[in-house]
Design a protein around this motif. Structure first.
Motif: not given
Length: 176
Positions: A79, A166, A172-173
């Motif tokens: 991310r 995170q 979520g990247a």
């Protein structure tokens, strides 16, 4: 998937990003060893770090640089940003980080008068600056509450661990 790294020939480091939070750390400074063990535990990284003995300032700088360089690739592949707020007793710290072209540490924490592990300088600030340089990140550290230096440092390193987990996560990247 381990990430081996070598920093300036003065340290050996190995990081397993998908670990269990286990750490074997020998920086020559027991207080820094414990803080890095906390970081590893909260990041859920397995960390093996050994720094060649030298002066305390050099050991702190080398540990920060080695860890930063070892995580730089994962920060960019993942991310690339993270944030966390963690407590340790009365201390409450907030850490926000993001991969950046120009590394920077912004902090309201001043431990220059604290005698952490017998050292007369702000060990945490020096470590964080070298870590940010090695990792290529902008790092914001805010102390919201806390008087006990050890509690303040533990809260910061716990929050840094969560934020790093995170930031290095591929969940979520953006997809290529």
């Amino acid at each position: 998937m381990g990430t081996p790294g070598q920093a300036a020939g003065r340290s050996g480091i190995r990081i397993e990003l998908h670990g269990r939070g286990e750490a074997t750390v020998d920086t020559g400074l027991p207080v820094l060893d414990r803080l890095l063990e906390q970081l590893s535990r909260y990041a859920q990284f397995d960390l093996a770090l050994e720094v060649e003995p030298g002066g305390a300032e050099a050991e702190v700088a080398e540990a920060g640089t080695a860890l930063g360089r070892a995580l730089a690739g994962a920060l960019r592949a993942g991310r690339g940003y993270g944030a966390a707020m963690m407590a340790c007793s009365e201390a409450l710290a907030n850490v926000v980080l993001e991969a950046a072209e120009t590394p920077l540490v912004v902090s309201n924490v001043d431990l220059t008068e604290a005698r952490i592990g017998g050292l007369g300088t702000d060990v945490a600030r020096r470590f964080l600056e070298r870590f940010a340089d090695g990792a290529g990140i902008t790092l914001h550290v805010r102390l919201l509450n806390g008087k006990n230096s050890q509690h303040v440092l533990e809260a910061i390193f716990k929050a840094l661990g969560v934020a790093l987990a995170q930031a290095c996560s591929t969940k979520g990247a953006e997809s290529d």
